[in-house]
Scaffold this motif. Structure first.
Motif, PDB file in Angstrom:
ATOM      1  N   GLY A   1      93.152  64.454  66.245  1.00 59.17           N
ATOM      2  CA  GLY A   1      93.712  63.116  66.282  1.00 59.17           C
ATOM      3  C   GLY A   1      95.200  63.061  66.530  1.00 59.17           C
ATOM      4  O   GLY A   1      95.751  61.963  66.675  1.00 59.17           O
ATOM      5  N   ASN A   2      95.857  64.201  66.591  1.00 52.81           N
ATOM      6  CA  ASN A   2      97.294  64.220  66.847  1.00 52.81           C
ATOM      7  C   ASN A   2      97.573  64.102  68.350  1.00 52.81           C
ATOM      8  O   ASN A   2      96.742  64.478  69.179  1.00 52.81           O
ATOM      9  CB  ASN A   2      97.926  65.508  66.306  1.00 52.81           C
ATOM     10  CG  ASN A   2      97.865  65.563  64.787  1.00 52.81           C
ATOM     11  OD1 ASN A   2      98.004  64.547  64.113  1.00 52.81           O
ATOM     12  ND2 ASN A   2      97.631  66.756  64.241  1.00 52.81           N
ATOM     13  N   VAL A   3      98.760  63.587  68.662  1.00 53.08           N
ATOM     14  CA  VAL A   3      99.141  63.417  70.060  1.00 53.08           C
ATOM     15  C   VAL A   3      99.439  64.781  70.667  1.00 53.08           C
ATOM     16  O   VAL A   3     100.295  65.521  70.177  1.00 53.08           O
ATOM     17  CB  VAL A   3     100.367  62.488  70.179  1.00 53.08           C
ATOM     18  CG1 VAL A   3     100.786  62.359  71.639  1.00 53.08           C
ATOM     19  CG2 VAL A   3     100.053  61.112  69.613  1.00 53.08           C
ATOM     20  N   ASP A   4      98.698  65.101  71.736  1.00 51.07           N
ATOM     21  CA  ASP A   4      98.851  66.404  72.381  1.00 51.07           C
ATOM     22  C   ASP A   4      99.547  66.297  73.731  1.00 51.07           C
ATOM     23  O   ASP A   4      99.741  67.288  74.413  1.00 51.07           O
ATOM     24  CB  ASP A   4      97.460  67.040  72.565  1.00 51.07           C
ATOM     25  CG  ASP A   4      97.561  68.528  72.853  1.00 51.07           C
ATOM     26  OD1 ASP A   4      98.502  69.167  72.347  1.00 51.07           O
ATOM     27  OD2 ASP A   4      96.714  69.044  73.604  1.00 51.07           O
ATOM     28  N   GLY A   5      99.910  65.095  74.135  1.00 53.78           N
ATOM     29  CA  GLY A   5     100.584  64.885  75.407  1.00 53.78           C
ATOM     30  C   GLY A   5     100.567  63.409  75.756  1.00 53.78           C
ATOM     31  O   GLY A   5     100.118  62.559  74.977  1.00 53.78           O
ATOM     32  N   VAL A   6     101.056  63.095  76.921  1.00 57.48           N
ATOM     33  CA  VAL A   6     101.133  61.710  77.375  1.00 57.48           C
ATOM     34  C   VAL A   6     100.634  61.648  78.818  1.00 57.48           C
ATOM     35  O   VAL A   6     101.011  62.469  79.655  1.00 57.48           O
ATOM     36  CB  VAL A   6     102.576  61.167  77.297  1.00 57.48           C
ATOM     37  CG1 VAL A   6     102.641  59.746  77.851  1.00 57.48           C
ATOM     38  CG2 VAL A   6     103.089  61.203  75.865  1.00 57.48           C
ATOM     39  N   ILE A   7      99.762  60.681  79.083  1.00 56.46           N
ATOM     40  CA  ILE A   7      99.261  60.429  80.437  1.00 56.46           C
ATOM     41  C   ILE A   7      99.981  59.198  80.979  1.00 56.46           C
ATOM     42  O   ILE A   7      99.980  58.146  80.342  1.00 56.46           O
ATOM     43  CB  ILE A   7      97.744  60.199  80.446  1.00 56.46           C
ATOM     44  CG1 ILE A   7      97.005  61.378  79.800  1.00 56.46           C
ATOM     45  CG2 ILE A   7      97.240  59.986  81.870  1.00 56.46           C
ATOM     46  CD1 ILE A   7      95.513  61.154  79.690  1.00 56.46           C
ATOM     47  N   ILE A   8     100.592  59.351  82.148  1.00 54.00           N
ATOM     48  CA  ILE A   8     101.277  58.239  82.802  1.00 54.00           C
ATOM     49  C   ILE A   8     100.439  57.806  83.993  1.00 54.00           C
ATOM     50  O   ILE A   8     100.209  58.583  84.925  1.00 54.00           O
ATOM     51  CB  ILE A   8     102.689  58.638  83.258  1.00 54.00           C
ATOM     52  CG1 ILE A   8     103.504  59.176  82.076  1.00 54.00           C
ATOM     53  CG2 ILE A   8     103.404  57.454  83.897  1.00 54.00           C
ATOM     54  CD1 ILE A   8     104.880  59.679  82.480  1.00 54.00           C
ATOM     55  N   ILE A   9      99.961  56.575  83.953  1.00 55.82           N
ATOM     56  CA  ILE A   9      99.123  56.025  85.018  1.00 55.82           C
ATOM     57  C   ILE A   9      99.853  54.821  85.598  1.00 55.82           C
ATOM     58  O   ILE A   9     100.184  53.883  84.872  1.00 55.82           O
ATOM     59  CB  ILE A   9      97.737  55.609  84.496  1.00 55.82           C
ATOM     60  CG1 ILE A   9      97.046  56.798  83.820  1.00 55.82           C
ATOM     61  CG2 ILE A   9      96.877  55.060  85.618  1.00 55.82           C
ATOM     62  CD1 ILE A   9      95.750  56.429  83.136  1.00 55.82           C
ATOM     63  N   GLY A  10     100.113  54.867  86.884  1.00 55.90           N
ATOM     64  CA  GLY A  10     100.877  53.793  87.519  1.00 55.90           C
ATOM     65  C   GLY A  10     100.148  53.184  88.696  1.00 55.90           C
ATOM     66  O   GLY A  10      99.281  53.803  89.310  1.00 55.90           O
ATOM     67  N   SER A  11     100.509  51.949  88.971  1.00 57.98           N
ATOM     68  CA  SER A  11      99.976  51.257  90.140  1.00 57.98           C
ATOM     69  C   SER A  11     101.151  50.611  90.856  1.00 57.98           C
ATOM     70  O   SER A  11     101.857  49.772  90.285  1.00 57.98           O
ATOM     71  CB  SER A  11      98.949  50.192  89.723  1.00 57.98           C
ATOM     72  OG  SER A  11      98.506  49.460  90.842  1.00 57.98           O
ATOM     73  N   ASN A  12     101.374  51.015  92.100  1.00 59.76           N
ATOM     74  CA  ASN A  12     102.528  50.535  92.855  1.00 59.76           C
ATOM     75  C   ASN A  12     102.301  49.088  93.275  1.00 59.76           C
ATOM     76  O   ASN A  12     101.380  48.776  94.027  1.00 59.76           O
ATOM     77  CB  ASN A  12     102.756  51.411  94.089  1.00 59.76           C
ATOM     78  CG  ASN A  12     104.115  51.167  94.725  1.00 59.76           C
ATOM     79  OD1 ASN A  12     104.665  50.077  94.660  1.00 59.76           O
ATOM     80  ND2 ASN A  12     104.672  52.194  95.331  1.00 59.76           N
ATOM     81  N   VAL A  13     103.137  48.199  92.757  1.00 65.19           N
ATOM     82  CA  VAL A  13     103.033  46.772  93.082  1.00 65.19           C
ATOM     83  C   VAL A  13     104.323  46.290  93.747  1.00 65.19           C
ATOM     84  O   VAL A  13     104.657  45.108  93.674  1.00 65.19           O
ATOM     85  CB  VAL A  13     102.733  45.943  91.812  1.00 65.19           C
ATOM     86  CG1 VAL A  13     101.345  46.244  91.285  1.00 65.19           C
ATOM     87  CG2 VAL A  13     103.783  46.194  90.734  1.00 65.19           C
ATOM     88  N   THR A  14     105.029  47.221  94.400  1.00 62.54           N
ATOM     89  CA  THR A  14     106.303  46.864  95.025  1.00 62.54           C
ATOM     90  C   THR A  14     106.115  45.783  96.076  1.00 62.54           C
ATOM     91  O   THR A  14     106.879  44.804  96.124  1.00 62.54           O
ATOM     92  CB  THR A  14     106.944  48.109  95.658  1.00 62.54           C
ATOM     93  OG1 THR A  14     107.100  49.122  94.651  1.00 62.54           O
ATOM     94  CG2 THR A  14     108.304  47.781  96.242  1.00 62.54           C
ATOM     95  N   GLU A  15     105.110  45.931  96.930  1.00 64.73           N
ATOM     96  CA  GLU A  15     104.902  44.947  97.993  1.00 64.73           C
ATOM     97  C   GLU A  15     104.579  43.577  97.412  1.00 64.73           C
ATOM     98  O   GLU A  15     105.083  42.557  97.897  1.00 64.73           O
ATOM     99  CB  GLU A  15     103.772  45.415  98.909  1.00 64.73           C
ATOM    100  CG  GLU A  15     104.109  46.651  99.734  1.00 64.73           C
ATOM    101  CD  GLU A  15     102.996  47.015 100.693  1.00 64.73           C
ATOM    102  OE1 GLU A  15     101.970  46.290 100.700  1.00 64.73           O
ATOM    103  OE2 GLU A  15     103.141  47.996 101.434  1.00 64.73           O
TER     104      GLU A  15
END
Length: 555
Positions: free
Chosen positions: A287-301
């Motif tokens: 249950g401890n934090v073992d890392g971080v997942i970064i998920i992005g969606s480009n909405v620049t346009e």
């Protein structure tokens, strides 16, 4: 492979039972008894789960038939060897040990059923060939009986135990293979995902996974295995506080339209990008934090498109306000002249006017009519600018090009402006050629020249000169209008040709302030549609020079 076969055979048996007629069911009640049916299912399941083949043998020996043949052959050879060795060495003890070894080999290699067959077959052969075959109460014969019994029990135990060991081993291998397959499948999904994904380690924020979309988004830099600060320093400084928060709280954090500056071209220049980002904690089994997942969606346009729409709506609101004000100004001035004239006429007609009063009245009426005409001309010009801008946008502006002398047209424009502004000094600098022939629409070219001159006179002081210069080039003619007004900065020079744009901070210094920000936009459209170019050179505080070029005629 064998498990699938047993399951298929089980399902086939169930289908056959379900298809029996009533009479057949009555004759085979053991098949439909729920208790018996559950027993056979469990038995089939047990044998199916306990059947396997050794992976270390050649392919022909990895078949179930090889296990059964070995279960018959190995005990036979072992007991036959013991039978001959007993005559050579009568003191030989533990004659059942080689049989047990054979049972162990068969059980470890092929599972419970071949092992059980080897146990029964080896016990029978040992009792028939080696131990006394006749039944008696003699001590030696009782010991032999117990030896056979113990052999059968030990063989059965070894069979079950080794089967369970091998079964656990195969399940471990299968679980490991399933885990690797799941990991590979997950990795394939992450790598083929249409959005950027980065996985960071717990302590050093080291990049453990980056998919192609994220790699492309960050300029194809080497990211994998590096810390976020090492790989993406400009990005790390913007997101480190958020990542620390996710690591500390163990809760997901999402940011909509997160503005980030990224060095996409690896040249030090930062490009503004907008992402919908989710920072997801990667939890370990405890249950401890073992890392971080970064998920992005480009909405620049999308963001830029929305900003553009908002900007256009703001410009539209401003334009409507300007149009309403500018169109109302001439009407208000004309109405005021009409009212003044009307009151003057009523006052004169109400008395016995003298000749001098009649003369003053006519002079006032003439002056007011001139003012009204001027205001109507201004309003008419505004309407024409609106129509021209609409035609340009719809690509319906009409041009009537013909071959004519540009010198005469320039002289006419300058004389008209000198007549309208007698107090202003307008210079005309011409080449020695008496004719400069071009093929263009004379009225539209005059419209451009008059617009340049009107702006130069409007935005410069009355004591400052305005110069019109004509320069001949190899295959074109350049016309420029120079003033000594406030000038324009670089941003204003870029945008001055846009529709509805009016440079902020630039105020009218002479004449009317009526303007919709369409004049230069229309001028550029007129010149470019006839094969020419427009431009401006300016220095704040020193004035501006607006110019255009048109190709010379070959005739």
């Amino acid at each position: 492979m064998h498990t699938i076969k047993h399951k298929k055979s089980t399902s086939t048996l169930q289908e056959r039972v379900s298809q029996h007629p009533a009479s057949s069911i009555e004759q085979n009640t053991w098949r439909i008894n729920p208790d018996n049916q559950g027993f056979w299912k469990r038995l089939y399941a047990f044998w199916g789960a306990s059947a396997f083949t050794p992976s270390y043998l050649p392919a022909p020996l990895r078949r179930p038939l090889a296990g059964y043949m070995l279960a018959l052959l190995l005990p036979f050879l072992t007991v036959l060897g013991i039978f001959y060795l007993k005559d050579i060495a009568p003191e030989l003890s533990f004659v059942s040990a080689p049989v047990v070894l054979g049972i162990l080999i068969v059980s470890l290699g092929w599972g419970a059923l071949p092992g059980l067959l080897a146990t029964l077959w080896g016990t029978f052969l040992l009792g028939f060939l080696v131990l006394p075959p006749h039944i008696s109460l003699a001590l030696e014969q009782i010991e032999s009986f117990y030896s056979l019994l113990m052999l059968a029990l030990v063989g059965l135990g070894i069979t079950l135990l080794s089967t369970q060991v091998q079964r656990a081993h195969h399940q471990t291998i299968k679980a490991r293979a399933d885990a690797e397959a799941a990991r590979a499948n997950l990795s394939r999904i992450l790598m083929q995902a249409p959005i950027p994904i980065i996985v960071l380690s717990k302590d050093e924020q080291r990049v453990e996974l980056v998919n192609p979309n994220a790699w492309q988004a960050f300029g194809q830099r080497p990211i994998l295995g590096k810390t976020l600060q090492e790989a993406l320093p400009e990005y790390a400084s913007q997101v480190t506080p958020v990542i620390q928060q996710v690591r500390t709280t163990g809760k997901e954090h999402s940011i909509v339209e997160h503005r980030v500056l990224v060095d996409q071209h690896n040249d030090g220049s930062l490009v503004e990008q907008y992402y919908n980002v989710a920072y997801q904690p990667l939890l370990a089994s405890d249950g401890n934090v073992d890392g971080v997942i970064i998920i992005g969606s480009n909405v620049t346009e999308q963001v830029q498109a929305r900003y553009k729409v908002e900007h256009l709506l703001a410009e539209l609101d401003n334009f409507i306000s300007v149009v309403a004000h500018e169109l109302r100004t001439p009407i208000t001035a004309a109405k005021m002249c009409v009212q003044i004239s009307e009151r003057k006429v009523q006052r004169v007609l109400g008395s016995q006017p003298q000749a001098e009063e009649k003369s003053d009245l006519l002079s006032l009426l003439r002056k007011n009519l001139q003012r009204i005409e001027h205001q109507l001309d201004l309003q008419n010009r505004l309407v024409h600018d609106l129509l021209d801008a609409s035609r340009v946008r719809a690509d319906r502006m009409e041009l009537r090009p013909r071959l004519y002398n540009l010198v005469e047209s320039l002289q006419d424009c300058v004389e008209d402006q000198r007549t309208l502004h007698p107090d202003r000094r307008i210079q005309l600098i011409m080449p020695e050629e008496a004719e400069i022939r071009i093929k263009a629409d004379p009225e539209r070219v005059q419209q451009v020249i008059n617009n340049y001159l009107t702006n130069a006179l409007k935005y410069s002081d009355t004591d400052k000169p305005v110069a019109v210069e004509v320069v001949l080039k190899s295959n074109a003619v350049s016309v420029s209008v120079r003033d000594e007004g406030p000038g324009l900065n670089e941003e204003q020079q870029k945008r001055i040709w846009e529709r509805f744009y009016r440079a902020p901070g630039i105020h009218v210094r002479n004449g009317s302030g009526v303007s919709l920000g369409l004049g230069l936009f229309i001028c550029r459209s007129i010149i470019e549609r006839q094969g020419g170019r427009v431009g401006v050179t300016s220095t704040p505080g020193l004035g501006s020079t607006f110019w255009f070029t048109l190709p010379l005629s070959n005739s």
